[in-house]
Motif scaffolding. Sequence first.
Motif, PDB file in Angstrom:
ATOM      1  N   GLY A 177       0.866  -1.175   0.000  1.00  0.00           N
ATOM      2  CA  GLY A 177       0.000   0.000   0.000  1.00  0.00           C
ATOM      3  C   GLY A 177       0.904   1.226   0.000  1.00  0.00           C
ATOM      4  O   GLY A 177       2.110   1.115  -0.230  1.00  0.00           O
ATOM      5  N   PRO A 178       0.349   2.404   0.250  1.00  0.00           N
ATOM      6  CA  PRO A 178       1.179   3.610   0.259  1.00  0.00           C
ATOM      7  C   PRO A 178       2.387   3.478   1.191  1.00  0.00           C
ATOM      8  O   PRO A 178       3.502   3.853   0.820  1.00  0.00           O
ATOM      9  CB  PRO A 178       0.228   4.697   0.764  1.00  0.00           C
ATOM     10  N   CYS A 181       4.984   1.211  -0.215  1.00  0.00           N
ATOM     11  CA  CYS A 181       5.633   1.882  -1.349  1.00  0.00           C
ATOM     12  C   CYS A 181       6.610   2.958  -0.872  1.00  0.00           C
ATOM     13  O   CYS A 181       7.697   3.109  -1.435  1.00  0.00           O
ATOM     14  CB  CYS A 181       4.579   2.462  -2.288  1.00  0.00           C
ATOM     15  N   ARG A 204      -0.764  -3.018  -7.089  1.00  0.00           N
ATOM     16  CA  ARG A 204       0.058  -2.341  -6.078  1.00  0.00           C
ATOM     17  C   ARG A 204       1.529  -2.730  -6.240  1.00  0.00           C
ATOM     18  O   ARG A 204       2.420  -1.893  -6.085  1.00  0.00           O
ATOM     19  CB  ARG A 204      -0.431  -2.703  -4.668  1.00  0.00           C
ATOM     20  N   VAL A 316       2.816   7.474  -6.099  1.00  0.00           N
ATOM     21  CA  VAL A 316       2.103   7.153  -4.856  1.00  0.00           C
ATOM     22  C   VAL A 316       0.805   7.953  -4.732  1.00  0.00           C
ATOM     23  O   VAL A 316      -0.049   7.648  -3.908  1.00  0.00           O
ATOM     24  CB  VAL A 316       3.012   7.405  -3.628  1.00  0.00           C
ATOM     25  N   THR A 318      -2.542   8.684  -6.366  1.00  0.00           N
ATOM     26  CA  THR A 318      -3.359   8.148  -7.465  1.00  0.00           C
ATOM     27  C   THR A 318      -4.725   8.799  -7.568  1.00  0.00           C
ATOM     28  O   THR A 318      -5.367   8.713  -8.614  1.00  0.00           O
ATOM     29  CB  THR A 318      -3.562   6.629  -7.287  1.00  0.00           C
ATOM     30  N   SER A 333      -9.699   5.770  -0.320  1.00  0.00           N
ATOM     31  CA  SER A 333      -8.523   5.434   0.462  1.00  0.00           C
ATOM     32  C   SER A 333      -8.718   4.090   1.178  1.00  0.00           C
ATOM     33  O   SER A 333      -7.801   3.276   1.260  1.00  0.00           O
ATOM     34  CB  SER A 333      -8.263   6.549   1.460  1.00  0.00           C
ATOM     35  N   MET A 339      -3.551   4.342  -4.339  1.00  0.00           N
ATOM     36  CA  MET A 339      -2.523   4.610  -3.328  1.00  0.00           C
ATOM     37  C   MET A 339      -3.036   5.776  -2.474  1.00  0.00           C
ATOM     38  O   MET A 339      -4.098   5.662  -1.896  1.00  0.00           O
ATOM     39  CB  MET A 339      -1.194   4.941  -4.010  1.00  0.00           C
ATOM     40  N   LYS A 340      -2.318   6.909  -2.462  1.00  0.00           N
ATOM     41  CA  LYS A 340      -2.776   8.011  -1.629  1.00  0.00           C
ATOM     42  C   LYS A 340      -3.903   8.786  -2.312  1.00  0.00           C
ATOM     43  O   LYS A 340      -3.834   9.098  -3.508  1.00  0.00           O
ATOM     44  CB  LYS A 340      -1.628   8.982  -1.364  1.00  0.00           C
TER      45      LYS A 340
END
Length: 346
Positions: A177-178, A181, A204, A316, A318, A333, A339-340
Amino acid sequence: MKAAVFRGPGVIEIDDIPVPDIGAGDVLIKVRAASVCGTDLRIMKHGHFRLPEGQQRVLGHEVAGEVVDVGAEVVGFSLGDRVSVVPNVGCGKCSMCARGLNQLCPDYEAFGITMNGGFAEYMRVPAHAIERGNLMVVPDALTFEEAAILEPMACCLHGQRKVDVQPDDVVVILGAGPIGCFHTLLAKQQGVRTVIVSNTRQPRLDIARRLGADITVNGQQDLYAEVQRATDGQGADVVITCVSNPNVIAGATDLIGRLGRINVFSGLGDQARPAIDVNSLHYREQTITGTTGASVRDYADVRQLAASPGVDLSPVITDRFALDDIEAAMLQSASGTGMKSVVLFG
Ligand SMILES: [Zn+2]
Ligand SMILES: [Zn+2]
């Protein structure tokens, strides 16, 4: 001004509230970007122990904006400065604060929890936050939305420091996930040659690859076997857990070798008690650590790192939303598909 006001679990409403007044030591910022964090989602679901029932609050602690008003006694900031905030403000008096560990201050205040945060057109940064270094100028190389996501990145840097990530380590990141990453990007920026990232969702993992992951492992593959293969059977040096799953955390000792280090980066529900293989820790001299949040120093350092040439944070981010669509931003989210999610202001 327009603000997204949290009124209690499950209830967030766009409201018209007064622009905050500022005192002589305060700064007023016009928010330009505020990203959605897992903490916002948890507060939306369950509230927060620092947020008394019935207390309304503007959420959002990953914030960047522009200085639009400064109190007469403010030094170091002026109109038009591009700034971002370190959300946890230590008391400045306790033993943790004395060591620069504001994230461990028992009496911390935080934007978006005990003080109004960034899901609003304007946000007040009080004098004590400025005094403790919680307001920082954003480097020119970063956009507002990139500056907003420095906060979770700083937490990741803090986690990697705890396990002393080194270039010749094999680093395994559980979750893409974020947070996974950001860990990938930071490990690569610190020169780590082999970063292995695992996640059940292939999209992801594709983003983790763009951020530098050397080996990605999806749900169909055997992570243990992949780690063994990449390390000639020695096991990894570092594992960072970025999923809230007790079994994943318990399994981390199987992935590391002698002197291996684990950072439990993601928290679990209150009742979770993962079964840790302490004999593995004992006989192979392994270390298990945990980290939470980030210090002002971590944030300052990640800000420099993010602004250095060749660093691209854009994969990151998106999903972008207007403040009116805060609920959609939170749903997106929580969905785990992007992602973010960032709320942007004109
Ligand atoms: Zn956050
Ligand atoms: Zn303190």
